[in-house]
Design a protein around this motif. Structure first.
Motif, PDB file in Angstrom:
ATOM      1  N   TRP A   1      -4.997   9.366  -0.976  1.00 34.62           N
ATOM      2  CA  TRP A   1      -5.281   8.228  -1.836  1.00 34.62           C
ATOM      3  C   TRP A   1      -4.366   7.071  -1.433  1.00 34.62           C
ATOM      4  O   TRP A   1      -3.318   7.274  -0.829  1.00 34.62           O
ATOM      5  N   VAL A   2      -4.762   5.863  -1.783  1.00 33.18           N
ATOM      6  CA  VAL A   2      -3.897   4.705  -1.555  1.00 33.18           C
ATOM      7  C   VAL A   2      -3.757   3.952  -2.870  1.00 33.18           C
ATOM      8  O   VAL A   2      -4.744   3.681  -3.557  1.00 33.18           O
TER       9      VAL A   2
ATOM     10  N   ASN B   1       0.846  -1.188   0.000  1.00 29.83           N
ATOM     11  CA  ASN B   1       0.000   0.000   0.000  1.00 29.83           C
ATOM     12  C   ASN B   1       0.882   1.239   0.000  1.00 29.83           C
ATOM     13  O   ASN B   1       1.770   1.369   0.859  1.00 29.83           O
TER      14      ASN B   1
ATOM     15  N   LEU C   1       0.565   5.279   0.260  1.00 27.65           N
ATOM     16  CA  LEU C   1      -0.319   6.400   0.548  1.00 27.65           C
ATOM     17  C   LEU C   1       0.169   7.644  -0.189  1.00 27.65           C
ATOM     18  O   LEU C   1       1.376   7.932  -0.225  1.00 27.65           O
ATOM     19  N   HIS C   2      -0.783   8.391  -0.748  1.00 24.76           N
ATOM     20  CA  HIS C   2      -0.429   9.556  -1.561  1.00 24.76           C
ATOM     21  C   HIS C   2      -1.530  10.602  -1.438  1.00 24.76           C
ATOM     22  O   HIS C   2      -2.578  10.499  -2.084  1.00 24.76           O
TER      23      HIS C   2
END
Length: 259
Positions: free
Chosen positions: A40-41, A34, A36-37
């Motif tokens: 968002w993922v 995963n 994370l951004h």
């Protein structure tokens, strides 16, 4: 049979409930990686299932500027297509930008939801065995019934092993053969139903209902007060089954896939 209700609109369902169900579904079907951004993922799992290999909003209305480019670069690095799963948590501009970039609308689906009461569920059928871990017959039978490719079977098992919350695996026998399979994952008082499959030659004979009822019974006994599941909108038979079992639409989602 009754006709399933129309999908609930995002505005009709509390955003807190949508976010809670989304979080549970990510935990119940864990991706191998995963990233994370900015709300968002990016979920990466070697290409097995869209849900575990897609970009998802995790914060309501998370900004989308730069997300498409960042996701495309990351998925290309892993040799995977850049697939977006658009839920009500995603802002409208995300879907619009993807459409304008040529991403195709694909696989519209529903999240269904129902309350649970421990004393209101029938006991499971004698033909259904529920265990905390998947027996070999469950793993091989599900792979055959659901068409899991041989090169994805070890990956599927590793994803099941990675589930952190309590699980129940339902295995249904008929004529001495394993013909029905289902998975339940319990988190924060809600049970999610996954990997529901019946061998093709046994479909349409009540096997699916027996599986769902057995898993709901297990969940209610374990303290669950609600249940949820995900189903494709075009699967009319499954929608009728779940509607008859008390599930109602909570919200919808769809995928955007490269053209």
């Amino acid at each position: 049979m009754t006709t399933p209700a129309a999908p609930a609109t995002a505005s009709a369902v509390p955003m807190a409930l949508i976010r809670a169900l989304e979080e549970r579904s990510f935990n119940a079907w864990p991706a191998r990686q995963n990233v994370l951004h900015r709300g968002w993922v990016f979920r990466i799992s070697g290409g097995y299932t869209k849900r575990a290999n897609s970009v998802n909003a995790v914060v309501p209305g998370a900004p989308f500027d730069g997300v498409r480019e960042a996701a495309a670069a990351l998925y290309a690095r892993h040799g995977l297509p850049t697939v977006f799963r658009i839920s009500p948590l995603a802002p409208a501009e995300a879907d619009q930008e993807l459409a304008e970039a040529g991403y195709r609308h694909f696989d519209p689906s529903l999240v269904l939801h129902r309350p649970l009461a421990a004393g209101a569920l029938p006991p499971p059928s004698s033909g259904v065995i529920v265990t905390a871990t998947p027996p070999d017959a469950w793993l091989s039978g599900f792979a055959a019934a659901n068409g899991v490719a041989p090169h994805h079977r070890a990956l599927h098992r590793s994803m099941l092993d990675a589930i952190a919350h309590p699980t129940a695996y339902a295995l249904l026998h008929a004529d001495g053969l394993a013909v029905g399979f289902g998975l339940a994952v319990l988190e924060r008082g809600a049970v999610g139903l996954y990997d529901l499959a019946v061998a093709p030659e046994h479909r349409g004979s009540g096997r699916g209902q027996a599986l769902v009822q057995a898993l709901l019974h297990w969940a209610a006994q374990a303290g669950a007060t609600s249940a949820y599941l995900q189903v494709r909108q075009q699967n009319a038979a499954a929608l009728r089954l779940y509607d008859n079992l008390g599930f109602k639409p909570a919200y919808g989602y769809h995928y955007r896939v490269p053209a």
